[in-house]
Design an enzyme around this catalytic site. Structure first.
Site, short mmCIF file in Angstrom:
data_model
loop_
_atom_site.label_atom_id
_atom_site.label_comp_id
_atom_site.label_asym_id
_atom_site.label_seq_id
_atom_site.Cartn_x
_atom_site.Cartn_y
_atom_site.Cartn_z
N TYR A 93 0.82 -1.21 0.00
CA TYR A 93 0.00 0.00 0.00
C TYR A 93 0.85 1.26 0.00
O TYR A 93 0.39 2.33 -0.39
CB TYR A 93 -0.93 0.03 1.22
CG TYR A 93 -2.02 -1.02 1.20
CD1 TYR A 93 -2.31 -1.74 0.05
CD2 TYR A 93 -2.76 -1.30 2.34
CE1 TYR A 93 -3.30 -2.69 0.02
CE2 TYR A 93 -3.75 -2.26 2.32
CZ TYR A 93 -4.02 -2.96 1.16
OH TYR A 93 -5.01 -3.91 1.14
N LYS A 140 3.82 -15.38 2.10
CA LYS A 140 3.79 -16.11 0.83
C LYS A 140 5.24 -16.40 0.42
O LYS A 140 5.69 -16.09 -0.68
CB LYS A 140 3.05 -15.30 -0.23
CG LYS A 140 2.69 -16.09 -1.50
CD LYS A 140 1.73 -17.25 -1.23
CE LYS A 140 1.33 -17.95 -2.55
NZ LYS A 140 0.61 -19.21 -2.30
N ASP A 145 -2.73 -18.30 1.39
CA ASP A 145 -3.87 -19.01 0.81
C ASP A 145 -4.35 -20.11 1.74
O ASP A 145 -5.56 -20.30 1.94
CB ASP A 145 -3.54 -19.57 -0.59
CG ASP A 145 -2.16 -20.20 -0.68
OD1 ASP A 145 -1.41 -20.17 0.32
OD2 ASP A 145 -1.83 -20.72 -1.76
N ASP A 160 -5.13 -7.10 5.67
CA ASP A 160 -6.36 -6.43 5.27
C ASP A 160 -7.43 -7.46 4.93
O ASP A 160 -8.58 -7.38 5.36
CB ASP A 160 -6.07 -5.52 4.07
CG ASP A 160 -7.21 -4.55 3.78
OD1 ASP A 160 -8.25 -4.61 4.46
OD2 ASP A 160 -7.05 -3.71 2.88
N ASP A 215 -10.61 -9.06 7.68
CA ASP A 215 -12.01 -8.95 7.27
C ASP A 215 -12.67 -10.32 7.21
O ASP A 215 -13.85 -10.47 7.56
CB ASP A 215 -12.11 -8.26 5.91
CG ASP A 215 -12.01 -6.75 6.00
OD1 ASP A 215 -12.01 -6.23 7.13
OD2 ASP A 215 -11.93 -6.09 4.95
#
Length: 355
Positions: free
Chosen positions: A140, A190, A222, A246, A250
Protein backbone atom coordinates in the site's frame (compact mmCIF):
# COMPACT_ATOMS: atom_id res chain seq x y z
CA UNK A 1 -6.94 12.13 29.21
CA UNK A 2 -7.33 14.01 25.93
CA UNK A 3 -9.19 12.31 23.10
CA UNK A 4 -9.50 13.57 19.54
CA UNK A 5 -12.85 12.46 18.10
CA UNK A 6 -13.17 11.95 14.33
CA UNK A 7 -16.86 11.12 13.62
CA UNK A 8 -16.32 11.00 9.85
CA UNK A 9 -19.03 10.09 7.35
CA UNK A 10 -22.24 8.08 7.05
CA UNK A 11 -23.18 6.44 10.34
CA UNK A 12 -19.92 7.64 11.90
CA UNK A 13 -21.40 10.60 13.81
CA UNK A 14 -24.26 8.61 15.33
CA UNK A 15 -22.23 5.60 16.50
CA UNK A 16 -19.52 7.88 17.91
CA UNK A 17 -22.18 9.86 19.79
CA UNK A 18 -23.35 6.70 21.52
CA UNK A 19 -19.80 5.57 22.27
CA UNK A 20 -19.05 8.92 23.91
CA UNK A 21 -22.10 8.47 26.15
CA UNK A 22 -20.52 5.23 27.36
CA UNK A 23 -17.17 6.95 27.88
CA UNK A 24 -18.91 9.64 29.92
CA UNK A 25 -20.55 6.96 32.07
CA UNK A 26 -17.15 5.33 32.64
CA UNK A 27 -15.76 8.69 33.75
CA UNK A 28 -18.55 9.19 36.24
CA UNK A 29 -18.42 5.63 37.57
CA UNK A 30 -14.66 5.46 38.07
CA UNK A 31 -13.82 9.11 38.72
CA UNK A 32 -11.99 9.63 35.43
CA UNK A 33 -11.89 12.83 33.39
CA UNK A 34 -11.87 12.66 29.59
CA UNK A 35 -11.41 15.81 27.52
CA UNK A 36 -12.63 15.51 23.93
CA UNK A 37 -12.06 17.65 20.86
CA UNK A 38 -13.57 17.03 17.42
CA UNK A 39 -11.95 17.17 13.97
CA UNK A 40 -12.74 16.40 10.32
CA UNK A 41 -11.62 13.40 8.29
CA UNK A 42 -12.77 11.68 5.11
CA UNK A 43 -15.62 12.91 2.94
CA UNK A 44 -16.83 15.60 5.34
CA UNK A 45 -13.29 17.01 5.36
CA UNK A 46 -13.23 17.04 1.56
CA UNK A 47 -16.52 18.96 1.51
CA UNK A 48 -15.30 21.49 4.06
CA UNK A 49 -11.58 21.78 3.32
CA UNK A 50 -11.00 20.16 -0.07
CA UNK A 51 -8.76 17.40 1.38
CA UNK A 52 -9.54 14.18 3.29
CA UNK A 53 -7.04 14.94 6.07
CA UNK A 54 -6.67 18.64 6.96
CA UNK A 55 -3.50 19.78 8.74
CA UNK A 56 -5.63 20.90 11.69
CA UNK A 57 -6.89 17.34 12.15
CA UNK A 58 -3.36 15.97 12.24
CA UNK A 59 -2.34 18.59 14.80
CA UNK A 60 -5.33 17.85 17.04
CA UNK A 61 -4.63 14.11 16.90
CA UNK A 62 -0.95 14.58 17.76
CA UNK A 63 -1.96 16.74 20.71
CA UNK A 64 -4.18 13.96 22.11
CA UNK A 65 -3.64 10.81 24.13
CA UNK A 66 -5.95 8.76 21.91
CA UNK A 67 -8.08 9.10 18.78
CA UNK A 68 -11.62 7.73 18.38
CA UNK A 69 -12.79 7.34 14.77
CA UNK A 70 -16.24 6.55 13.36
CA UNK A 71 -16.11 5.73 9.64
CA UNK A 72 -15.11 7.37 6.36
CA UNK A 73 -16.32 7.29 2.77
CA UNK A 74 -19.50 6.85 0.78
CA UNK A 75 -20.81 6.87 -2.81
CA UNK A 76 -20.92 10.67 -2.80
CA UNK A 77 -17.13 10.72 -3.22
CA UNK A 78 -16.65 7.60 -5.36
CA UNK A 79 -15.97 9.49 -8.59
CA UNK A 80 -13.58 12.18 -7.32
CA UNK A 81 -9.82 12.21 -7.92
CA UNK A 82 -8.41 8.99 -6.32
CA UNK A 83 -5.62 11.07 -4.78
CA UNK A 84 -8.10 12.80 -2.45
CA UNK A 85 -10.70 10.09 -1.83
CA UNK A 86 -11.96 9.81 1.78
CA UNK A 87 -9.98 6.62 2.41
CA UNK A 88 -6.78 8.61 1.85
CA UNK A 89 -7.60 10.39 5.09
CA UNK A 90 -7.55 7.13 7.00
CA UNK A 91 -4.30 5.95 5.43
CA UNK A 92 -2.84 9.40 6.00
CA UNK A 93 -3.61 9.67 9.71
CA UNK A 94 -2.15 6.21 10.32
CA UNK A 95 1.03 7.32 8.58
CA UNK A 96 1.18 10.73 10.28
CA UNK A 97 0.83 9.16 13.74
CA UNK A 98 3.22 6.28 12.99
CA UNK A 99 0.54 3.68 13.71
CA UNK A 100 2.26 0.59 12.39
CA UNK A 101 0.22 -2.11 14.16
CA UNK A 102 -3.47 -2.82 13.64
CA UNK A 103 -4.80 -5.06 16.41
CA UNK A 104 -8.15 -6.55 15.52
CA UNK A 105 -9.91 -9.12 17.71
CA UNK A 106 -12.39 -11.41 15.96
CA UNK A 107 -14.41 -12.89 18.79
CA UNK A 108 -17.71 -14.69 18.51
CA UNK A 109 -19.97 -13.70 21.38
CA UNK A 110 -21.74 -16.83 22.61
CA UNK A 111 -25.04 -14.94 22.48
CA UNK A 112 -24.58 -14.56 18.71
CA UNK A 113 -23.47 -18.11 17.92
CA UNK A 114 -26.52 -18.65 15.69
CA UNK A 115 -25.42 -15.71 13.50
CA UNK A 116 -22.06 -17.32 12.70
CA UNK A 117 -21.72 -18.50 9.10
CA UNK A 118 -19.79 -21.64 10.06
CA UNK A 119 -21.16 -25.10 10.81
CA UNK A 120 -22.40 -25.61 14.38
CA UNK A 121 -19.68 -28.18 15.15
CA UNK A 122 -17.02 -25.64 14.12
CA UNK A 123 -18.67 -22.88 16.13
CA UNK A 124 -18.74 -25.16 19.18
CA UNK A 125 -14.92 -25.25 19.16
CA UNK A 126 -14.80 -21.47 19.64
CA UNK A 127 -13.72 -18.43 17.68
CA UNK A 128 -11.40 -15.92 19.36
CA UNK A 129 -8.65 -14.75 17.01
CA UNK A 130 -6.45 -11.69 17.32
CA UNK A 131 -5.15 -10.47 13.94
CA UNK A 132 -2.07 -8.25 14.17
CA UNK A 133 -1.62 -6.49 10.83
CA UNK A 134 1.36 -4.36 9.78
CA UNK A 135 -0.18 -1.05 8.82
CA UNK A 136 2.30 1.45 7.38
CA UNK A 137 4.44 -0.62 5.01
CA UNK A 138 3.98 -3.24 2.33
CA UNK A 139 2.32 -2.86 -1.04
CA UNK A 140 0.00 0.00 0.00
CA UNK A 141 2.94 2.33 0.57
CA UNK A 142 5.80 0.78 -1.42
CA UNK A 143 7.57 2.71 -4.15
CA UNK A 144 7.78 2.83 -7.09
CA UNK A 145 4.16 2.64 -8.21
CA UNK A 146 2.55 3.47 -11.53
CA UNK A 147 -0.87 3.93 -13.10
CA UNK A 148 -0.84 4.84 -16.78
CA UNK A 149 -0.04 3.44 -20.21
CA UNK A 150 2.77 1.32 -21.61
CA UNK A 151 3.20 -0.06 -25.13
CA UNK A 152 -0.18 1.34 -26.15
CA UNK A 153 -2.29 -0.19 -23.38
CA UNK A 154 -3.30 0.51 -19.80
CA UNK A 155 -0.65 -0.57 -17.33
CA UNK A 156 -0.09 -0.33 -13.59
CA UNK A 157 2.08 -1.75 -10.84
CA UNK A 158 2.71 -1.51 -7.11
CA UNK A 159 5.70 -2.58 -5.07
CA UNK A 160 5.63 -4.69 -1.90
CA UNK A 161 8.52 -3.68 0.34
CA UNK A 162 9.49 -4.40 3.95
CA UNK A 163 12.52 -3.38 5.96
CA UNK A 164 13.81 -5.49 8.82
CA UNK A 165 12.81 -2.95 11.49
CA UNK A 166 9.21 -2.89 10.20
CA UNK A 167 8.92 -6.68 10.44
CA UNK A 168 10.68 -6.94 13.77
CA UNK A 169 8.47 -4.37 15.52
CA UNK A 170 5.19 -5.91 14.31
CA UNK A 171 6.40 -9.38 15.30
CA UNK A 172 7.14 -8.02 18.77
CA UNK A 173 3.57 -6.67 19.05
CA UNK A 174 2.22 -10.12 18.13
CA UNK A 175 4.44 -11.99 20.58
CA UNK A 176 3.56 -9.57 23.39
CA UNK A 177 -0.15 -9.95 22.60
CA UNK A 178 0.16 -13.74 22.67
CA UNK A 179 1.67 -13.57 26.16
CA UNK A 180 -1.62 -12.07 27.37
CA UNK A 181 -3.69 -14.70 25.56
CA UNK A 182 -2.96 -18.37 24.80
CA UNK A 183 0.71 -18.09 23.89
CA UNK A 184 0.52 -18.95 20.18
CA UNK A 185 1.48 -16.89 17.13
CA UNK A 186 0.92 -17.87 13.50
CA UNK A 187 2.89 -15.77 11.01
CA UNK A 188 1.25 -15.59 7.58
CA UNK A 189 3.24 -14.89 4.40
CA UNK A 190 3.79 -16.11 0.83
CA UNK A 191 7.41 -17.18 1.23
CA UNK A 192 7.12 -19.88 -1.44
CA UNK A 193 6.68 -17.19 -4.10
CA UNK A 194 7.64 -13.73 -2.82
CA UNK A 195 11.16 -12.60 -1.93
CA UNK A 196 9.74 -10.04 0.49
CA UNK A 197 7.90 -12.84 2.31
CA UNK A 198 11.08 -14.85 2.69
CA UNK A 199 12.65 -11.85 4.41
CA UNK A 200 9.49 -11.53 6.53
CA UNK A 201 9.68 -15.15 7.68
CA UNK A 202 13.39 -15.02 8.49
CA UNK A 203 13.01 -11.89 10.63
CA UNK A 204 9.96 -13.25 12.48
CA UNK A 205 11.89 -16.44 13.27
CA UNK A 206 14.84 -14.40 14.52
CA UNK A 207 12.65 -12.15 16.72
CA UNK A 208 11.00 -15.27 18.13
CA UNK A 209 14.29 -16.09 19.89
CA UNK A 210 13.37 -13.35 22.37
CA UNK A 211 10.07 -15.11 23.14
CA UNK A 212 10.87 -18.77 23.86
CA UNK A 213 7.63 -19.08 25.84
CA UNK A 214 5.57 -18.43 22.71
CA UNK A 215 4.70 -21.14 20.18
CA UNK A 216 5.39 -19.91 16.61
CA UNK A 217 4.00 -21.42 13.42
CA UNK A 218 3.88 -20.31 9.78
CA UNK A 219 1.26 -20.54 7.04
CA UNK A 220 1.10 -19.38 3.44
CA UNK A 221 -1.69 -16.84 3.06
CA UNK A 222 -3.87 -19.01 0.81
CA UNK A 223 -3.78 -21.85 3.33
CA UNK A 224 -4.40 -19.42 6.20
CA UNK A 225 -7.52 -18.13 4.46
CA UNK A 226 -8.81 -21.67 4.14
CA UNK A 227 -7.93 -22.65 7.71
CA UNK A 228 -9.74 -19.61 9.13
CA UNK A 229 -13.06 -20.96 7.88
CA UNK A 230 -12.18 -24.63 8.32
CA UNK A 231 -11.22 -24.39 12.01
CA UNK A 232 -10.63 -20.91 13.47
CA UNK A 233 -10.17 -22.40 16.95
CA UNK A 234 -6.62 -23.42 15.98
CA UNK A 235 -5.56 -19.75 15.92
CA UNK A 236 -4.70 -17.44 18.79
CA UNK A 237 -2.68 -14.51 17.38
CA UNK A 238 -2.12 -14.13 13.62
CA UNK A 239 0.58 -11.69 12.46
CA UNK A 240 0.97 -10.68 8.83
CA UNK A 241 1.71 -7.85 6.41
CA UNK A 242 -0.51 -5.02 5.27
CA UNK A 243 -2.17 -6.60 2.22
CA UNK A 244 -2.64 -10.08 3.65
CA UNK A 245 -3.77 -8.62 6.97
CA UNK A 246 -6.36 -6.43 5.27
CA UNK A 247 -7.98 -9.49 3.71
CA UNK A 248 -7.61 -11.99 6.57
CA UNK A 249 -8.84 -9.63 9.28
CA UNK A 250 -12.01 -8.95 7.27
CA UNK A 251 -12.49 -12.68 6.71
CA UNK A 252 -12.04 -13.39 10.42
CA UNK A 253 -14.52 -10.64 11.23
CA UNK A 254 -17.12 -11.79 8.72
CA UNK A 255 -17.29 -15.36 10.00
CA UNK A 256 -18.29 -14.10 13.46
CA UNK A 257 -21.66 -13.16 11.97
CA UNK A 258 -21.53 -9.38 11.92
CA UNK A 259 -18.82 -6.83 11.33
CA UNK A 260 -21.02 -4.47 13.32
CA UNK A 261 -19.73 -6.09 16.52
CA UNK A 262 -15.98 -5.83 16.15
CA UNK A 263 -13.57 -3.07 17.26
CA UNK A 264 -9.95 -2.41 16.35
CA UNK A 265 -6.92 -0.52 17.57
CA UNK A 266 -4.10 0.98 15.51
CA UNK A 267 -1.01 1.44 17.66
CA UNK A 268 2.43 2.99 17.35
CA UNK A 269 5.50 3.48 19.50
CA UNK A 270 4.37 5.97 22.12
CA UNK A 271 2.07 7.87 19.76
CA UNK A 272 -1.67 8.29 20.37
CA UNK A 273 -3.44 5.13 19.26
CA UNK A 274 -6.44 5.22 16.94
CA UNK A 275 -9.51 3.20 17.90
CA UNK A 276 -12.33 2.46 15.46
CA UNK A 277 -14.99 -0.09 14.50
CA UNK A 278 -14.02 -2.23 11.55
CA UNK A 279 -17.23 -1.68 9.59
CA UNK A 280 -17.73 1.02 6.98
CA UNK A 281 -19.85 4.16 6.85
CA UNK A 282 -23.08 2.37 5.76
CA UNK A 283 -24.54 5.45 4.04
CA UNK A 284 -27.77 3.62 3.22
CA UNK A 285 -28.81 3.63 6.89
CA UNK A 286 -27.10 6.85 7.99
CA UNK A 287 -29.29 9.14 10.06
CA UNK A 288 -32.04 6.52 10.50
CA UNK A 289 -31.08 5.35 14.01
CA UNK A 290 -30.50 1.84 12.65
CA UNK A 291 -26.72 1.47 13.03
CA UNK A 292 -25.16 -0.95 15.51
CA UNK A 293 -23.04 1.11 17.97
CA UNK A 294 -21.53 -1.89 19.77
CA UNK A 295 -18.32 -2.09 17.70
CA UNK A 296 -17.63 1.57 18.46
CA UNK A 297 -18.49 1.08 22.12
CA UNK A 298 -16.09 -1.87 22.21
CA UNK A 299 -13.50 0.35 20.51
CA UNK A 300 -13.83 2.65 23.52
CA UNK A 301 -13.11 -0.40 25.67
CA UNK A 302 -9.94 -1.10 23.65
CA UNK A 303 -8.97 2.57 24.05
CA UNK A 304 -9.38 2.36 27.81
CA UNK A 305 -7.28 -0.80 27.92
CA UNK A 306 -4.50 0.00 25.44
CA UNK A 307 -4.19 3.79 25.56
CA UNK A 308 -4.95 4.47 29.23
CA UNK A 309 -4.13 1.15 30.93
CA UNK A 310 -7.60 1.09 32.51
CA UNK A 311 -8.34 -2.64 32.58
CA UNK A 312 -11.15 -2.43 35.15
CA UNK A 313 -12.93 0.27 33.18
CA UNK A 314 -12.51 -1.69 29.94
CA UNK A 315 -13.88 -4.84 31.58
CA UNK A 316 -16.90 -2.86 32.79
CA UNK A 317 -17.77 -1.82 29.23
CA UNK A 318 -17.27 -5.31 27.77
CA UNK A 319 -19.34 -6.96 30.49
CA UNK A 320 -22.14 -4.46 29.91
CA UNK A 321 -22.14 -5.27 26.18
CA UNK A 322 -22.29 -9.01 26.89
CA UNK A 323 -25.15 -8.52 29.37
CA UNK A 324 -27.04 -6.42 26.82
CA UNK A 325 -26.72 -9.22 24.27
CA UNK A 326 -27.75 -11.75 26.91
CA UNK A 327 -30.92 -9.73 27.46
CA UNK A 328 -31.76 -10.17 23.78
CA UNK A 329 -31.32 -6.62 22.47
CA UNK A 330 -30.50 -6.65 18.75
CA UNK A 331 -29.97 -4.10 16.01
CA UNK A 332 -30.90 -5.17 12.49
CA UNK A 333 -27.50 -6.58 11.54
CA UNK A 334 -27.52 -9.09 14.43
CA UNK A 335 -31.27 -9.65 14.69
CA UNK A 336 -32.33 -13.21 15.55
CA UNK A 337 -35.67 -14.90 16.08
CA UNK A 338 -36.95 -13.91 19.51
CA UNK A 339 -34.63 -10.93 19.79
CA UNK A 340 -35.68 -7.48 20.95
CA UNK A 341 -35.28 -5.10 17.97
CA UNK A 342 -33.73 -1.76 18.89
CA UNK A 343 -32.07 1.13 17.12
CA UNK A 344 -28.69 2.75 17.62
CA UNK A 345 -29.66 4.97 20.57
CA UNK A 346 -31.72 2.31 22.36
CA UNK A 347 -28.87 -0.21 22.09
CA UNK A 348 -26.55 2.28 23.77
CA UNK A 349 -29.24 2.97 26.39
CA UNK A 350 -29.24 -0.73 27.26
CA UNK A 351 -25.45 -0.85 27.58
CA UNK A 352 -25.49 2.22 29.85
CA UNK A 353 -28.15 0.60 32.03
CA UNK A 354 -25.96 -2.49 32.40
CA UNK A 355 -22.84 -0.60 33.47
Amino acid sequence: MKICVLPGDGIGPEIVTQALRVLDKVGGKFGRTFETTEALIGGCAIDAEGVPLPAETVAKCRNSDAVLLGAVGGPKWDTIDPAIRPEKGLLGIRKELGLFANVRPAKLFKQLADACYLRPDIVARGLDVMVVRELTGGIYFGEPRFDGEKDGERFGFNTMTYFEHEIRRIAKVAFEAARKRSGKVCSVDKANVLDVSRVWREIVIDEHKNYPDIELSHLYVDNAAMQLVRDPSQFDVVVTGNLFGDILSDEAAAITGSIGMLPSASLGAGNPGLFEPIHGSAPDIAGKDLANPLATILSVSMMLRHAFDMAEEADCVEQAVEKTLEQGYRTGDIMQEGGKPVGCTAMADAVLANM
